[in-house]
Motif scaffolding. Structure first.
Motif, short mmCIF file in Angstrom:
data_model
loop_
_atom_site.label_atom_id
_atom_site.label_comp_id
_atom_site.label_asym_id
_atom_site.label_seq_id
_atom_site.Cartn_x
_atom_site.Cartn_y
_atom_site.Cartn_z
N LEU A 52 50.50 32.34 40.51
CA LEU A 52 51.05 33.68 40.27
C LEU A 52 49.94 34.72 40.22
O LEU A 52 50.08 35.81 40.79
CB LEU A 52 51.86 33.70 38.97
N ALA A 53 48.83 34.39 39.58
CA ALA A 53 47.71 35.33 39.50
C ALA A 53 47.17 35.63 40.90
O ALA A 53 46.88 36.79 41.22
CB ALA A 53 46.61 34.76 38.62
N ARG A 54 47.01 34.61 41.71
CA ARG A 54 46.51 34.82 43.08
C ARG A 54 47.48 35.69 43.89
O ARG A 54 47.06 36.58 44.63
CB ARG A 54 46.30 33.49 43.78
N PRO A 98 44.97 40.09 37.90
CA PRO A 98 44.80 41.54 38.07
C PRO A 98 45.13 42.29 36.79
O PRO A 98 46.18 42.07 36.19
CB PRO A 98 45.80 41.88 39.19
N LEU A 99 44.23 43.13 36.37
CA LEU A 99 44.47 43.96 35.19
C LEU A 99 45.09 45.27 35.66
O LEU A 99 44.39 46.23 35.99
CB LEU A 99 43.17 44.21 34.43
N ARG A 100 46.39 45.29 35.69
CA ARG A 100 47.13 46.47 36.14
C ARG A 100 48.05 46.94 35.02
O ARG A 100 48.59 46.15 34.26
CB ARG A 100 47.98 46.11 37.37
N ARG A 101 48.22 48.22 34.93
CA ARG A 101 49.05 48.82 33.89
C ARG A 101 50.47 48.27 33.94
O ARG A 101 51.11 48.06 32.91
CB ARG A 101 49.07 50.33 34.07
N GLU A 102 50.99 48.01 35.13
CA GLU A 102 52.36 47.54 35.28
C GLU A 102 52.56 46.15 34.68
O GLU A 102 53.65 45.78 34.28
CB GLU A 102 52.74 47.47 36.77
N LEU A 103 51.50 45.36 34.62
CA LEU A 103 51.61 43.97 34.17
C LEU A 103 51.44 43.81 32.67
O LEU A 103 51.78 42.76 32.11
CB LEU A 103 50.57 43.11 34.90
N TYR A 104 50.89 44.80 31.99
CA TYR A 104 50.61 44.68 30.55
C TYR A 104 51.87 44.42 29.74
O TYR A 104 51.84 43.69 28.76
CB TYR A 104 49.89 45.92 30.03
N THR A 105 52.98 45.02 30.11
CA THR A 105 54.20 44.83 29.33
C THR A 105 54.90 43.52 29.67
O THR A 105 55.71 43.04 28.88
CB THR A 105 55.19 45.99 29.57
N PHE A 131 53.24 40.48 30.82
CA PHE A 131 52.47 39.27 30.60
C PHE A 131 51.42 39.48 29.50
O PHE A 131 50.69 40.47 29.53
CB PHE A 131 51.73 38.86 31.88
N PRO A 132 51.31 38.54 28.57
CA PRO A 132 50.25 38.65 27.57
C PRO A 132 48.87 38.35 28.16
O PRO A 132 47.85 38.65 27.54
CB PRO A 132 50.64 37.60 26.52
N ASP A 133 48.84 37.80 29.36
CA ASP A 133 47.59 37.43 30.00
C ASP A 133 46.65 38.63 30.16
O ASP A 133 45.43 38.48 30.04
CB ASP A 133 47.85 36.81 31.37
N CYS A 134 47.22 39.78 30.43
CA CYS A 134 46.40 40.99 30.62
C CYS A 134 45.60 41.30 29.36
O CYS A 134 44.41 41.59 29.42
CB CYS A 134 47.29 42.18 30.97
N SER A 184 46.48 28.90 32.73
CA SER A 184 46.43 28.85 34.18
C SER A 184 47.04 27.57 34.73
O SER A 184 47.51 27.56 35.87
CB SER A 184 44.99 28.99 34.68
N ASN A 185 47.06 26.51 33.95
CA ASN A 185 47.60 25.24 34.41
C ASN A 185 49.04 25.00 33.99
O ASN A 185 49.61 23.96 34.32
CB ASN A 185 46.72 24.09 33.92
N GLU A 186 49.65 25.93 33.26
CA GLU A 186 51.05 25.79 32.86
C GLU A 186 51.96 26.12 34.04
O GLU A 186 51.68 27.03 34.82
CB GLU A 186 51.39 26.74 31.71
N LYS A 187 53.05 25.38 34.14
CA LYS A 187 54.04 25.68 35.18
C LYS A 187 54.81 26.93 34.78
O LYS A 187 55.04 27.19 33.59
CB LYS A 187 55.01 24.51 35.33
N LEU A 188 55.22 27.69 35.77
CA LEU A 188 55.99 28.90 35.50
C LEU A 188 57.38 28.53 35.00
O LEU A 188 57.96 27.54 35.47
CB LEU A 188 56.13 29.74 36.78
N PRO A 189 57.94 29.31 34.07
CA PRO A 189 59.33 29.08 33.67
C PRO A 189 60.26 29.33 34.86
O PRO A 189 59.88 30.03 35.81
CB PRO A 189 59.56 30.09 32.56
#
Length: 148
Positions: A128-130, A20-27, A29-32, A90-95
């Motif tokens: 996490l993305a889902r 999801p491209l949301r303003r809240e996520l930009y700070t 995650f670099p994924d956005c 997308s295939n990396e495990k979350l910290p």
């Protein structure tokens, strides 16, 4: 676990559609930023590659065909670089800290009555993305505001 390049590109496309491209996520995650840049590159770099090749050949002549092809290949490789990065991510495990936050959000969403995927013991960025996409689509802003 080594993946082929084609599988990484497919995973990158799926991840790009899911994140999801949301303003809240930009700070957070670099994924956005990578998703936005890759979408831009997929849309505009092929015409830029053709234009650059045509301009070089028109200006300098066919003696510079190898250089024109190199410039075109560079522009065409930019979307693939973004898709490869997203496929790997997308295939990396979350910290551990992010994995704990994932479990918290999953539990709270289940308590609210959302239909969410089965919890994974070692979630990846794909899960996490889902989860984030489901949270922003199904829950109201007041509920998601407490997380960001």
């Amino acid at each position: 676990m080594a993946q082929s390049v084609t599988n990484m590109l497919k995973d990158g496309q799926e991840y790009m559609k899911t994140w999801p491209l949301r303003r809240e996520l930009y700070t957070l995650f670099p994924d956005c930023r990578v998703v936005a840049a890759t979408r831009f590159a997929v849309r505009f770099m092929p015409p830029v590659a053709v234009l650059a090749c045509a301009t070089l050949l028109n200006t300098l002549g066919t003696d510079y065909l190898p250089q024109a092809l190199a410039v075109g290949a560079f522009f065409l490789s930019m979307p693939m670089q973004g898709l490869l990065w997203l496929g790997k991510r997308s295939n990396e495990k979350l910290p551990p800290q992010l994995s704990h936050w994932y479990q918290e959000v999953l539990t709270k969403m289940r308590d609210q009555g959302c239909s969410v995927q089965k919890p994974k013991h070692e979630p990846r960025y794909r899960e996490l993305a889902r989860l984030l996409k489901t949270a922003f689509e199904d829950l109201d802003k007041a509920f998601t505001r407490q997380w960001f």
